[in-house]
Write a protein that holds these residues in place. Structure first.
Motif, PDB file in Angstrom:
ATOM      1  N   THR A  21       0.868  -1.122  -0.136  1.00 46.89           N
ATOM      2  CA  THR A  21      -0.012   0.000   0.042  1.00 46.89           C
ATOM      3  C   THR A  21       0.862   1.127  -0.083  1.00 46.89           C
ATOM      4  O   THR A  21       1.882   0.965   0.427  1.00 46.89           O
ATOM      5  CB  THR A  21      -0.904   0.060   1.240  1.00 46.89           C
ATOM      6  OG1 THR A  21      -0.342  -0.037   2.586  1.00 46.89           O
ATOM      7  CG2 THR A  21      -1.882  -0.996   1.178  1.00 46.89           C
ATOM      8  N   VAL A  22       0.366   2.388  -0.385  1.00 47.82           N
ATOM      9  CA  VAL A  22       1.109   3.439  -0.422  1.00 47.82           C
ATOM     10  C   VAL A  22       0.469   4.565   0.541  1.00 47.82           C
ATOM     11  O   VAL A  22      -0.905   4.537   0.942  1.00 47.82           O
ATOM     12  CB  VAL A  22       1.084   4.337  -1.719  1.00 47.82           C
ATOM     13  CG1 VAL A  22      -0.285   4.531  -2.360  1.00 47.82           C
ATOM     14  CG2 VAL A  22       1.843   5.554  -1.788  1.00 47.82           C
ATOM     15  N   ASP A  23       1.227   5.108   1.600  1.00 47.73           N
ATOM     16  CA  ASP A  23       0.921   5.991   2.588  1.00 47.73           C
ATOM     17  C   ASP A  23       0.653   7.394   2.029  1.00 47.73           C
ATOM     18  O   ASP A  23       1.372   8.097   1.581  1.00 47.73           O
ATOM     19  CB  ASP A  23       2.070   5.916   3.621  1.00 47.73           C
ATOM     20  CG  ASP A  23       1.554   6.828   4.789  1.00 47.73           C
ATOM     21  OD1 ASP A  23       0.597   7.314   5.010  1.00 47.73           O
ATOM     22  OD2 ASP A  23       2.718   7.008   5.746  1.00 47.73           O
ATOM     23  N   GLU A  24      -0.632   7.814   2.133  1.00 46.75           N
ATOM     24  CA  GLU A  24      -1.225   9.009   1.504  1.00 46.75           C
ATOM     25  C   GLU A  24      -0.694   9.863   2.515  1.00 46.75           C
ATOM     26  O   GLU A  24      -0.827  11.242   1.830  1.00 46.75           O
ATOM     27  CB  GLU A  24      -2.707   9.032   1.247  1.00 46.75           C
ATOM     28  CG  GLU A  24      -3.121   8.191   0.364  1.00 46.75           C
ATOM     29  CD  GLU A  24      -4.706   8.145  -0.091  1.00 46.75           C
ATOM     30  OE1 GLU A  24      -5.189   9.272   0.547  1.00 46.75           O
ATOM     31  OE2 GLU A  24      -5.109   7.670  -1.163  1.00 46.75           O
ATOM     32  N   ASN A  25      -0.234   9.807   3.667  1.00 45.67           N
ATOM     33  CA  ASN A  25       0.343  10.972   4.565  1.00 45.67           C
ATOM     34  C   ASN A  25       1.754  11.297   4.209  1.00 45.67           C
ATOM     35  O   ASN A  25       2.270  12.311   4.637  1.00 45.67           O
ATOM     36  CB  ASN A  25       0.309  10.427   5.933  1.00 45.67           C
ATOM     37  CG  ASN A  25      -1.037  10.203   6.518  1.00 45.67           C
ATOM     38  OD1 ASN A  25      -2.023  10.985   6.274  1.00 45.67           O
ATOM     39  ND2 ASN A  25      -1.299   9.010   7.196  1.00 45.67           N
ATOM     40  N   SER A  26       2.218  10.546   3.149  1.00 48.51           N
ATOM     41  CA  SER A  26       3.604  10.838   2.800  1.00 48.51           C
ATOM     42  C   SER A  26       3.681  11.501   1.347  1.00 48.51           C
ATOM     43  O   SER A  26       4.971  11.801   1.158  1.00 48.51           O
ATOM     44  CB  SER A  26       4.458   9.548   2.717  1.00 48.51           C
ATOM     45  OG  SER A  26       3.775   8.581   1.529  1.00 48.51           O
ATOM     46  N   TYR A  27       2.777  11.828   0.796  1.00 45.47           N
ATOM     47  CA  TYR A  27       2.801  12.614  -0.320  1.00 45.47           C
ATOM     48  C   TYR A  27       1.436  13.414  -0.618  1.00 45.47           C
ATOM     49  O   TYR A  27       0.458  13.195   0.235  1.00 45.47           O
ATOM     50  CB  TYR A  27       2.913  11.898  -1.696  1.00 45.47           C
ATOM     51  CG  TYR A  27       1.660  10.774  -2.119  1.00 45.47           C
ATOM     52  CD1 TYR A  27       1.262  11.056  -3.041  1.00 45.47           C
ATOM     53  CD2 TYR A  27       1.512   9.747  -1.170  1.00 45.47           C
ATOM     54  CE1 TYR A  27      -0.169  10.501  -3.587  1.00 45.47           C
ATOM     55  CE2 TYR A  27       0.413   8.865  -1.695  1.00 45.47           C
ATOM     56  CZ  TYR A  27      -0.367   9.282  -2.756  1.00 45.47           C
ATOM     57  OH  TYR A  27      -1.400   8.471  -3.186  1.00 45.47           O
ATOM     58  N   GLU A  28       1.268  14.265  -1.647  1.00 50.08           N
ATOM     59  CA  GLU A  28       0.157  14.874  -1.803  1.00 50.08           C
ATOM     60  C   GLU A  28      -0.832  14.359  -2.972  1.00 50.08           C
ATOM     61  O   GLU A  28      -0.138  14.113  -4.225  1.00 50.08           O
ATOM     62  CB  GLU A  28       0.236  16.573  -1.987  1.00 50.08           C
ATOM     63  CG  GLU A  28       0.878  17.185  -0.710  1.00 50.08           C
ATOM     64  CD  GLU A  28       1.259  18.478  -1.069  1.00 50.08           C
ATOM     65  OE1 GLU A  28       1.068  19.132  -2.070  1.00 50.08           O
ATOM     66  OE2 GLU A  28       1.864  19.372   0.027  1.00 50.08           O
ATOM     67  N   GLY A  29      -2.002  14.334  -2.704  1.00 46.62           N
ATOM     68  CA  GLY A  29      -2.827  14.135  -3.969  1.00 46.62           C
ATOM     69  C   GLY A  29      -3.658  12.730  -3.906  1.00 46.62           C
ATOM     70  O   GLY A  29      -4.228  12.306  -4.949  1.00 46.62           O
ATOM     71  N   GLY A  30      -3.438  11.793  -3.077  1.00 45.85           N
ATOM     72  CA  GLY A  30      -3.881  10.638  -2.560  1.00 45.85           C
ATOM     73  C   GLY A  30      -5.418  10.538  -2.332  1.00 45.85           C
ATOM     74  O   GLY A  30      -5.840  11.665  -1.644  1.00 45.85           O
ATOM     75  N   GLU A  31      -6.220   9.653  -3.084  1.00 47.33           N
ATOM     76  CA  GLU A  31      -7.689  10.036  -2.823  1.00 47.33           C
ATOM     77  C   GLU A  31      -8.410   8.584  -2.487  1.00 47.33           C
ATOM     78  O   GLU A  31      -9.475   8.519  -2.470  1.00 47.33           O
ATOM     79  CB  GLU A  31      -8.196  10.303  -4.115  1.00 47.33           C
ATOM     80  CG  GLU A  31      -7.993  11.599  -4.719  1.00 47.33           C
ATOM     81  CD  GLU A  31      -8.402  12.016  -6.080  1.00 47.33           C
ATOM     82  OE1 GLU A  31      -8.983  11.024  -6.556  1.00 47.33           O
ATOM     83  OE2 GLU A  31      -8.092  13.318  -6.436  1.00 47.33           O
ATOM     84  N   ASN A  32      -7.576   7.561  -1.981  1.00 41.65           N
ATOM     85  CA  ASN A  32      -8.041   6.303  -1.463  1.00 41.65           C
ATOM     86  C   ASN A  32      -8.192   6.141  -0.022  1.00 41.65           C
ATOM     87  O   ASN A  32      -8.456   5.217   0.917  1.00 41.65           O
ATOM     88  CB  ASN A  32      -7.257   5.065  -2.121  1.00 41.65           C
ATOM     89  CG  ASN A  32      -7.682   5.015  -3.531  1.00 41.65           C
ATOM     90  OD1 ASN A  32      -6.906   5.079  -4.427  1.00 41.65           O
ATOM     91  ND2 ASN A  32      -8.699   4.537  -3.770  1.00 41.65           N
ATOM     92  N   GLY A  33      -7.695   6.955   1.016  1.00 41.04           N
ATOM     93  CA  GLY A  33      -7.682   7.283   2.187  1.00 41.04           C
ATOM     94  C   GLY A  33      -6.624   6.399   2.794  1.00 41.04           C
ATOM     95  O   GLY A  33      -5.667   6.110   2.106  1.00 41.04           O
TER      96      GLY A  33
END
Length: 236
Positions: free
Chosen positions: A176-188
């Motif tokens: 999984t990719v950690d959306e807190n580590s980058y900008e623009g994630g939309e899957n939560g």
């Protein structure tokens, strides 16, 4: 004695040729075409040379109806994009998967055949968009699995991070990719980026969302990930 030895060596050579696996690298696109595709082809061909499997490369969807797909051990969709298979070609591909075929989708394979429900289930999710290329942190969810066991935990790298919709409920999530580590994630909080599933026809479907950039295809950890995904997908 020499004759028997010659026959034995010939037999061993024949068996080794028979055992060599065949992998199709399919890379047709409809509109947008990734600049990294040629780098990906060369990388997978090199992996094939190092691991004794034969690679066949095609950008033409006619391949699906003009060739015996059942002779292939794996079909790779390498950054394919758009509506690229007609109905006859779709049927041929589905018949291949229903006959214990194997599939490996790389990155934009999730932005392919968006109107074909069966294909969406096969890949496991559909692309919905992405932010600019940037660094992000990947979490390894199955650290003992062949395809990711070599990776650091966590794994920080630069790529184009897809957002997804219609994510299958029965997927085995590798990363999984950690959306807190980058900008623009939309899957939560739950943002799968690589997974696999056992296809109902008896084969496997593997997908990795990594592989947008040309640099990916000279990155040791990513190349090993590709190699192990191919190995896993073609295991008996």
């Amino acid at each position: 004695m020499k004759l028997l030895l010659t026959v034995f060596i010939t037999l061993l050579f024949s068996i080794s040729l028979t055992a060599q696996k065949k992998v199709l690298i399919f890379h047709e696109t409809e509109d947008y075409r990734h600049e990294s595709i040629e780098d990906g082809i060369q990388a997978i061909q090199q992996i094939g040379d190092e691991n004794n499997f034969k690679t066949i490369v095609s950008r033409d969807s006619n391949f699906f109806t003009e060739n015996d797909l059942n002779s292939l051990d794996l079909i790779i969709f390498l950054n394919t994009e758009g509506d690229i298979l007609n109905m006859e070609e779709q049927t041929a591909f589905q018949n291949y998967m229903d006959s214990c075929g194997n599939f490996f989708g790389i990155h934009a394979a999730a932005d392919t055949e968006q109107d074909w429900f069966w294909y969406g289930e096969l890949v496991g999710a559909y692309f919905t968009g992405h932010p600019p290329i940037q660094e992000a942190v990947i979490n390894i969810k199955m650290p003992q699995h062949l395809t990711v066991e070599h990776l650091p935990e966590p794994w920080e790298r630069r790529d184009e991070w897809y957002n997804y919709e219609n994510i299958g409920s029965g997927l085995n999530i590798l990363m999984t990719v950690d959306e807190n580590s980058y900008e623009g994630g939309e899957n939560g909080d739950f943002h799968p980026i690589a997974w696999f599933q056992n296809y109902r026809g008896g084969g496997k479907s593997v997908y990795t969302g990594l592989g947008h950039t040309s640099e990916s295809y000279s990155e040791p950890n990513f190349l090993e990930h590709l190699s192990k995904c191919i190995e896993f997908a073609t295991m008996d």
